[in-house]
Write a protein that holds these residues in place. Sequence first.
Motif, PDB file in Angstrom:
ATOM      1  N   GLY A  62    -105.634  53.256 -29.678  1.00  0.00           N
ATOM      2  CA  GLY A  62    -106.838  52.632 -30.218  1.00  0.00           C
ATOM      3  C   GLY A  62    -106.556  51.193 -30.598  1.00  0.00           C
ATOM      4  O   GLY A  62    -105.473  50.865 -31.097  1.00  0.00           O
ATOM      5  N   TRP A  63    -107.523  50.333 -30.396  1.00  0.00           N
ATOM      6  CA  TRP A  63    -107.347  48.902 -30.672  1.00  0.00           C
ATOM      7  C   TRP A  63    -107.118  48.687 -32.161  1.00  0.00           C
ATOM      8  O   TRP A  63    -107.855  49.176 -33.007  1.00  0.00           O
ATOM      9  N   GLY A  64    -106.062  47.943 -32.491  1.00  0.00           N
ATOM     10  CA  GLY A  64    -105.757  47.623 -33.880  1.00  0.00           C
ATOM     11  C   GLY A  64    -105.125  48.757 -34.658  1.00  0.00           C
ATOM     12  O   GLY A  64    -104.909  48.628 -35.864  1.00  0.00           O
ATOM     13  N   ALA A  65    -104.791  49.866 -33.987  1.00  0.00           N
ATOM     14  CA  ALA A  65    -104.289  51.051 -34.671  1.00  0.00           C
ATOM     15  C   ALA A  65    -102.781  51.201 -34.514  1.00  0.00           C
ATOM     16  O   ALA A  65    -102.159  50.610 -33.631  1.00  0.00           O
ATOM     17  N   TYR A  66    -102.199  52.036 -35.361  1.00  0.00           N
ATOM     18  CA  TYR A  66    -100.766  52.311 -35.284  1.00  0.00           C
ATOM     19  C   TYR A  66    -100.404  52.984 -33.958  1.00  0.00           C
ATOM     20  O   TYR A  66     -99.241  52.958 -33.548  1.00  0.00           O
ATOM     21  N   SER A  67    -101.372  53.555 -33.287  1.00  0.00           N
ATOM     22  CA  SER A  67    -101.107  54.222 -32.009  1.00  0.00           C
ATOM     23  C   SER A  67    -100.494  53.265 -30.987  1.00  0.00           C
ATOM     24  O   SER A  67     -99.762  53.704 -30.094  1.00  0.00           O
ATOM     25  N   ILE A  68    -100.765  51.964 -31.107  1.00  0.00           N
ATOM     26  CA  ILE A  68    -100.127  50.994 -30.209  1.00  0.00           C
ATOM     27  C   ILE A  68     -98.629  50.943 -30.492  1.00  0.00           C
ATOM     28  O   ILE A  68     -97.803  50.870 -29.568  1.00  0.00           O
ATOM     29  N   VAL A  69     -98.263  50.998 -31.773  1.00  0.00           N
ATOM     30  CA  VAL A  69     -96.846  51.054 -32.137  1.00  0.00           C
ATOM     31  C   VAL A  69     -96.226  52.332 -31.592  1.00  0.00           C
ATOM     32  O   VAL A  69     -95.118  52.318 -31.030  1.00  0.00           O
ATOM     33  N   GLU A  70     -96.935  53.453 -31.722  1.00  0.00           N
ATOM     34  CA  GLU A  70     -96.415  54.733 -31.222  1.00  0.00           C
ATOM     35  C   GLU A  70     -96.183  54.685 -29.720  1.00  0.00           C
ATOM     36  O   GLU A  70     -95.158  55.181 -29.221  1.00  0.00           O
ATOM     37  N   ALA A  71     -97.112  54.088 -28.986  1.00  0.00           N
ATOM     38  CA  ALA A  71     -96.951  53.971 -27.536  1.00  0.00           C
ATOM     39  C   ALA A  71     -95.725  53.139 -27.199  1.00  0.00           C
ATOM     40  O   ALA A  71     -94.937  53.480 -26.291  1.00  0.00           O
ATOM     41  N   THR A  72     -95.532  52.044 -27.924  1.00  0.00           N
ATOM     42  CA  THR A  72     -94.366  51.184 -27.698  1.00  0.00           C
ATOM     43  C   THR A  72     -93.083  51.933 -28.007  1.00  0.00           C
ATOM     44  O   THR A  72     -92.100  51.866 -27.242  1.00  0.00           O
ATOM     45  N   LEU A  73     -93.072  52.675 -29.104  1.00  0.00           N
ATOM     46  CA  LEU A  73     -91.880  53.437 -29.474  1.00  0.00           C
ATOM     47  C   LEU A  73     -91.563  54.515 -28.454  1.00  0.00           C
ATOM     48  O   LEU A  73     -90.383  54.780 -28.162  1.00  0.00           O
ATOM     49  N   GLN A  74     -92.583  55.137 -27.895  1.00  0.00           N
ATOM     50  CA  GLN A  74     -92.328  56.137 -26.846  1.00  0.00           C
ATOM     51  C   GLN A  74     -91.669  55.465 -25.636  1.00  0.00           C
ATOM     52  O   GLN A  74     -90.774  56.037 -25.008  1.00  0.00           O
ATOM     53  N   GLY A  75     -92.100  54.256 -25.327  1.00  0.00           N
ATOM     54  CA  GLY A  75     -91.460  53.509 -24.254  1.00  0.00           C
ATOM     55  C   GLY A  75     -90.024  53.157 -24.593  1.00  0.00           C
ATOM     56  O   GLY A  75     -89.115  53.310 -23.763  1.00  0.00           O
ATOM     57  N   PHE A  76     -89.793  52.686 -25.817  1.00  0.00           N
ATOM     58  CA  PHE A  76     -88.427  52.369 -26.254  1.00  0.00           C
ATOM     59  C   PHE A  76     -87.525  53.600 -26.134  1.00  0.00           C
ATOM     60  O   PHE A  76     -86.378  53.504 -25.676  1.00  0.00           O
ATOM     61  N   ARG A  77     -88.043  54.756 -26.555  1.00  0.00           N
ATOM     62  CA  ARG A  77     -87.228  55.976 -26.501  1.00  0.00           C
ATOM     63  C   ARG A  77     -86.927  56.368 -25.052  1.00  0.00           C
ATOM     64  O   ARG A  77     -85.805  56.789 -24.737  1.00  0.00           O
ATOM     65  N   ALA A  78     -87.912  56.248 -24.191  1.00  0.00           N
ATOM     66  CA  ALA A  78     -87.683  56.583 -22.783  1.00  0.00           C
ATOM     67  C   ALA A  78     -86.601  55.695 -22.184  1.00  0.00           C
ATOM     68  O   ALA A  78     -85.754  56.159 -21.411  1.00  0.00           O
ATOM     69  N   ILE A  79     -86.613  54.427 -22.535  1.00  0.00           N
ATOM     70  CA  ILE A  79     -85.597  53.495 -22.046  1.00  0.00           C
ATOM     71  C   ILE A  79     -84.227  53.852 -22.629  1.00  0.00           C
ATOM     72  O   ILE A  79     -83.225  53.905 -21.919  1.00  0.00           O
ATOM     73  N   ALA A  80     -84.204  54.115 -23.938  1.00  0.00           N
ATOM     74  CA  ALA A  80     -82.938  54.421 -24.611  1.00  0.00           C
ATOM     75  C   ALA A  80     -82.310  55.708 -24.078  1.00  0.00           C
ATOM     76  O   ALA A  80     -81.076  55.841 -24.044  1.00  0.00           O
ATOM     77  N   HIS A  81     -83.139  56.665 -23.657  1.00  0.00           N
ATOM     78  CA  HIS A  81     -82.642  57.959 -23.190  1.00  0.00           C
ATOM     79  C   HIS A  81     -82.523  58.026 -21.673  1.00  0.00           C
ATOM     80  O   HIS A  81     -82.286  59.112 -21.121  1.00  0.00           O
TER      81      HIS A  81
END
Length: 294
Positions: A62-81
């Motif tokens: 959602g625009w302006g929501a923490y969900s953007i951070v969550e999406a980014t973190l899921q990407g970071f985790r996929a890269i890290a793993h």
Amino acid sequence: MKIAHLILAHAAPAQLSKLIGALAHQDAYVFVHLDQKADLSAFGFLLESKNVVLVPARIRVGWGAYSIVEATLQGFRAIAHSGIHFDYVNLLSGADYPLKSAGEIHDFFSRNNGHNFMEYHRVSDEWTEAIPRLTGYHLTNYQFPGKHLAEKWLNKLLPARTMPAGLEAVGRSQWMTLTMDAVQYILAYLDDHPEVIRYFKLTWAPDEIIFQTILYNSPFRSSLVNDNLRYIDWSKGGASPKVLTEEDFDRLSDSGKLFARKFDLAQFPTVLSKLDRKFGITNYKASLNGGGKL
């Protein structure tokens, strides 16, 4: 110099395919977080392309929501793993495009290895308009009947919020290029500080503050370069940057930046074609032979 490009995408599969093609390099992988709201059937090429990975945990953003951070973190985790040693993680949106060839981009980070590139300003005195984001209660990340009324009463009855963990807030643009070490630090920090997650879940547009703040208050501060390497035109004064067209070509060419946003391939394809010719950007088809899994 291995780079993991993390693209947050939600629409425009043809433009996403073109962006992925422009980033293609023997030492580059592309990880795509596709908004859960998007129809995966239109993005089948992500499952068929060499060195392209669809982030498995898709967040409804959602625009302006923490969900953007969550999406980014899921990407970071996929890269890290992923099992691959990356030197840099480059965060892009599906509306971005490079202003240099893939080879030049890799050469730049080889020359500047160890530096973290992001835009950051102190909220207390340089970016004061962001103070209400941090002191007020924002329910942007939640969906329930009466949300706006609840938000109103929270801000009326409760004291102003304060930053947790002794953090000094900084931020601005969410788009950045970080060393893998910095990304690993962010992931470990948030695992160890759930109170920071709780705080930013009640912050408006936390994606523009949270990662910058964590790194600014860390041993990585000395590695920070206050330049996110992006050309972004906010001259229209709206909530979103100007869509770049052919009339912006000279400014893009002379900017010296590595990337720019935002573009619309469907409406303004010419500017991207001119950038390809100007900078020798080779567009490989995203549907190369190979799998979309590591």
